[in-house]
Design a protein around this motif. Structure first.
Motif, short mmCIF file in Angstrom:
data_model
loop_
_atom_site.label_atom_id
_atom_site.label_comp_id
_atom_site.label_asym_id
_atom_site.label_seq_id
_atom_site.Cartn_x
_atom_site.Cartn_y
_atom_site.Cartn_z
N ARG A 193 0.75 -1.40 -0.30
CA ARG A 193 -0.02 0.04 0.03
C ARG A 193 0.81 1.23 0.09
O ARG A 193 2.11 1.15 0.35
CB ARG A 193 -0.91 0.05 1.26
CG ARG A 193 -2.05 -0.87 1.11
CD ARG A 193 -2.92 -0.44 2.35
NE ARG A 193 -4.10 -1.57 2.68
CZ ARG A 193 -5.03 -1.67 1.86
NH1 ARG A 193 -5.34 -1.03 0.53
NH2 ARG A 193 -5.93 -2.65 2.04
N GLY A 199 -1.38 6.10 -3.60
CA GLY A 199 -1.67 4.67 -3.98
C GLY A 199 -0.67 3.82 -4.32
O GLY A 199 0.26 4.21 -5.42
N ASP A 203 -3.15 -0.92 -3.53
CA ASP A 203 -4.13 -0.05 -3.48
C ASP A 203 -4.84 -0.09 -4.83
O ASP A 203 -6.24 0.17 -4.95
CB ASP A 203 -3.84 1.38 -3.19
CG ASP A 203 -3.15 1.57 -1.71
OD1 ASP A 203 -3.99 1.30 -0.83
OD2 ASP A 203 -2.08 2.02 -1.74
N GLU A 206 -6.42 -3.62 -5.83
CA GLU A 206 -7.48 -3.93 -4.96
C GLU A 206 -8.87 -3.50 -5.61
O GLU A 206 -10.05 -4.30 -5.30
CB GLU A 206 -7.44 -3.07 -3.59
CG GLU A 206 -8.05 -3.92 -2.41
CD GLU A 206 -7.64 -3.31 -1.06
OE1 GLU A 206 -7.21 -2.05 -1.26
OE2 GLU A 206 -7.89 -3.79 -0.05
N ILE A 207 -8.81 -2.53 -6.50
CA ILE A 207 -10.09 -2.38 -7.27
C ILE A 207 -10.46 -3.25 -8.22
O ILE A 207 -11.85 -3.60 -8.57
CB ILE A 207 -9.68 -0.78 -8.23
CG1 ILE A 207 -9.59 0.14 -7.25
CG2 ILE A 207 -10.93 -0.73 -8.90
CD1 ILE A 207 -9.29 1.41 -7.84
N PRO A 301 -6.30 5.80 -6.95
CA PRO A 301 -6.54 4.33 -7.34
C PRO A 301 -7.27 4.19 -8.62
O PRO A 301 -6.97 3.54 -9.57
CB PRO A 301 -7.10 3.64 -6.19
CG PRO A 301 -6.41 4.60 -4.99
CD PRO A 301 -6.60 6.15 -5.63
N ALA A 302 -8.53 4.40 -8.38
CA ALA A 302 -9.36 4.31 -9.78
C ALA A 302 -8.95 5.01 -11.09
O ALA A 302 -9.02 4.36 -11.95
CB ALA A 302 -10.89 4.47 -9.26
N ALA A 413 -7.61 10.13 -1.63
CA ALA A 413 -7.03 8.84 -2.00
C ALA A 413 -5.92 8.65 -0.76
O ALA A 413 -5.34 9.59 -0.36
CB ALA A 413 -6.23 9.23 -3.34
N PRO A 414 -5.31 7.39 -0.79
CA PRO A 414 -5.77 6.00 -1.45
C PRO A 414 -6.92 5.54 -0.75
O PRO A 414 -7.49 4.62 -1.42
CB PRO A 414 -4.72 5.37 -1.34
CG PRO A 414 -3.83 5.73 -0.19
CD PRO A 414 -4.29 7.23 0.23
N LYS A 417 -11.01 5.27 -2.87
CA LYS A 417 -10.39 4.61 -4.23
C LYS A 417 -10.85 5.40 -5.58
O LYS A 417 -10.21 5.47 -6.37
CB LYS A 417 -11.19 3.19 -4.41
CG LYS A 417 -10.77 2.25 -3.46
CD LYS A 417 -9.35 1.65 -3.65
CE LYS A 417 -9.15 0.53 -2.58
NZ LYS A 417 -7.71 0.03 -2.54
#
Lengths: 477, 477
Positions: A193, A199, A203, A206-207, A301-302, A413-414, A417
């Motif tokens: 992480r 991120g 991290d 994990e999405i 992240p996203a 963030a993170p 997400k």
């Protein structure tokens, strides 16, 4: 015999508490180790003293130690010797060299939770001040490999990639891993992480699929915000050693605002990593990369997953992301023997363009328990969005990594997400007045506002001729 | 808002605990500082995280922080900045010099309990490795004086005595203080308990009158068993500065087994103490004394008080105790201007022999709430006693301080005031077979046996020609 008074608190170590008067009678001080014995169970714990919390004749026992004592009601307490590793830590403070057994003893005691926070902190501080030599660092790495979980593969070569970090938006692992795996090489990517960034690969991943985490990092290291050099070398290489890596490429972003401010710092780290790799039988190649501005155009992240996935899907993407990913993947293909010298990045690009990397990525997602039909456009980003506009027309003359990361973190963030920053303009590009420089997004309107306010105040992107500050400030007139 | 879950545990600092999920949402990690706000109350605390102890939406709050929050039921939690002093501690690690304000900030944060154990430990470790220069040490001392309790006297000069310690049976303060006070000088003796010895002056004085203790020492320092040099200098001089001392004599026992192994080490410490005294406006004189064997013939609180009181009462006593006490008291009389240069020890002895010192001692005992009619023979020692006999006839050729202290501690000293060791033979003396070398006494038969066993095994006193060890040991044949 003392009467047990259980403290139902997880304190992260074996700890017990005596009344000061009892401790004095036993000749014990806070911080001493004691052997606590019950019928058929015993534990060595660190002693604290109190005048109020436990009465004379009682002993307060915290959750972890209580578990070892099997909920005993009465116990005996005896002074216990300090672990030998404390002697070795003291030797480090006195700048004496340690031998292999001494280093092993320290690592073993850390892993077994036999050192208090205070002692761990002394170890980390001493490591930071007096770096270990390369022989000691090798022993440290081997000790970390021996005491940790190991993964054994029958197939070889096993290759791996590591990034020194410090550059925002560095989602290259999400591209490199499927490219290299699609070429038939084993690449068991361990990742972590973000601590100070927006991120880490974990991290991000994990999405797409569940990610499992193993043991905590040493808390003391984080609490002090220091990263002793030889500890850093050892912990990078121990992770590679634990998965039995034969060849590793290290991404070393160099430039102001990264962890490696100059090329000299980069070269010196590269030399030490290659030396340590040789000692451990792991082939290393270090790639110094430009770390002065983010990789790609997204941070958070996203947003980053969406950008990487779009590149794999053949929908294109920023040159900085594609070039860097292909260069690093290419080195691994060459090291793994599936591409000739100098041919790696070309073959990597073939694999990317052919769609094989995308197919492999969906297989990885499925194997990890995620949705193998996921598309980049399915990935949701924060519904609260705002643009930060250029106040004037001109060229971008400065770009501050750390400020961009701060904005992304303020947006959430993170942990959130869906929070992050989209960068519209990079160094040297032309921009017109009121064109967007950044778009910030977040799941929370509150966080979005905080991030936008910060972005406008700190100006992570500077346009030539832009007014940086006014005295007295307008708001103060 | 989070629901408060009080942990009724004194943990020695402001500490709160969040569920890991909540911490992540707030972007917080274990070891971070948080501002916890209730209605009309707030506290800055150090965060720990847990997956079990507190649920999401709750916050575990330990006793000290709970007190500040006035038993609130609901609180808000916000990230709080780290104290600036952490930056300065980091600078110390990087071997950068600190300025006066930076050192003050560190001391202030330590005194105010704003640093975690981990951070304190880093400070102590860094201090140990990188000693401060004399300017920094002066600032450190001034900061310690400014942040602590101070005593102000209208009468001057104020004189004081300090011992570096490490020699057993060093009860000279009990003789020096009444002699110097009887000469009309103000000598507000601050003193401490033994940490590794068999009794500090405070442990001794407590037999005659109640003794009050102020704030704890830094626990981390004890827990690591290290004593950073500049911290030691500063803490000696801060105590003297806090009572407004004008002149101080420092007793520096030198010799194997003491804290100052060689005369060079003694001279170097003396130079630094005198330099620091000059910077602070305190006149210093350092007296290197023979530390190779105990002062007087007794070790352990009650035994030592009995020996010192007997000397004051005019009943005589060991030469080592009398000579050393007169020499040190004499230096203070000269420094305080009540004896001419070179005349101090003669005048000190006059005061002792005249009975004025004894009278003054009884006044001090009475002023402190003790019994002013106490006699040396009234002081009780442990009823469990055993002699350790000489196995052969010969001369005493070796005497080990640390072993003697160990025997006294095993007998129960300093917690058991009546425990200790009487020494019958010192270096060079002749002894006949079966004559007693030592008498050990204790309140506990069990402890006495342990001490006797240890004395016979470790042999703190060696008679020439004595068999030290046999291989194979008799017990193993």
């Amino acid at each position: 015999m003392l009467e047990v008074y259980p403290f139902d608190i997880e304190i992260g170590q074996y700890k017990v508490m005596l009344n000061l008067a009892d401790a004095r009678t036993l000749g014990l001080n806070a911080g001493d180790r004691v052997r606590v014995k019950a019928k058929g169970a015993a534990v060595t714990a660190i002693l604290d003293t109190t005048t109020q919390m436990v009465k004379q004749g009682q002993i307060g026992i915290f959750t972890e130690a209580m578990r070892e004592l099997k909920e005993a009601k009465m116990v005996d307490v005896l002074p216990a010797p300090k672990p030998a590793s404390l002697c070795y830590i003291k030797m480090m403070m006195d700048k004496q060299k340690l031998n292999e057994d001494q280093i092993k003893a320290i690592v073993r005691d850390i892993v077994d939770n036999h050192l208090s926070d205070v002692e761990l902190s002394a170890y980390i501080t001493a490591s930071y001040i007096h770096n270990m030599d390369s022989q000691e660092t090798e022993w440290l790495t081997r000790a970390m490999i021996d005491t940790g979980d190991r993964i054994h593969f029958d197939t070889h070569p096993v290759v791996d990639k590591h990034s020194i970090g410090g550059v925002p938006g560095n989602k290259v692992s999400l591209v490199i891993v499927p490219v290299v795996a699609a070429a038939g090489l084993l690449i068991p990517k361990t990742s972590s992480r973000a601590i100070t960034g927006a991120g880490g690969t974990a991290d991000l991943m994990e999405i797409l699929a569940p990610v499992e985490f193993s043991a905590d990092e040493i808390k003391a290291e984080y609490a002090l915000s220091i990263d002793p050099y030889s500890q850093m070398l050892a912990s990078i290489m121990a992770k590679k050693g634990a998965v039995g890596a034969d060849a590793v490429v290290v991404d070393m972003p160099v430039g102001p605002g990264t962890k490696l401010a100059t090329s000299e710092a980069g070269r010196s780290l590269a030399k030490d990593l290659i030396d340590l790799g040789e000692r451990l039988g792991i082939r290393m190649e270090c790639a110094m990369t430009f770390g002065g501005s983010p990789v790609g155009r997204t941070i958070g992240p996203a947003l980053e997953v969406r950008e990487a996935l779009a590149l794999l899907e053949g929908k294109g993407g920023p040159n900085s992301l594609k070039e860097k990913s292909m260069a690093l993947a290419g080195i691994l293909l060459e090291m793994g023997g599936v591409a000739g010298k100098g041919d790696g990045s070309r073959i990597a690009e073939e694999i990317l363009v052919s769609g094989k990397a995308h197919k492999k990525m969906l297989e990885i997602i499925e194997a990890q328990g995620g949705d193998p039909k996921v598309k980049s456009e399915d990935i949701q980003i924060g519904e609260n969005k705002e643009d930060v506009l250029s106040p004037i027309s001109g060229y971008i003359v400065a770009f501050f990594n750390k400020r961009i990361i701060e904005v992304a973190r303020l947006a959430g963030a993170p942990a959130d997400k869906k929070a992050g920053v989209i960068i519209h303009k990079k160094m040297g590009q032309q921009v017109k007045k009121d064109e967007p420089l950044l778009t910030i997004c977040s799941s929370s309107e509150w966080d979005l506002n905080a991030a936008v306010k910060d972005a406008k105040r700190m100006m992570p992107i500077v346009v030539e001729g832009m007014l940086l500050e006014r005295y007295p400030r307008i708001t103060e007139i």
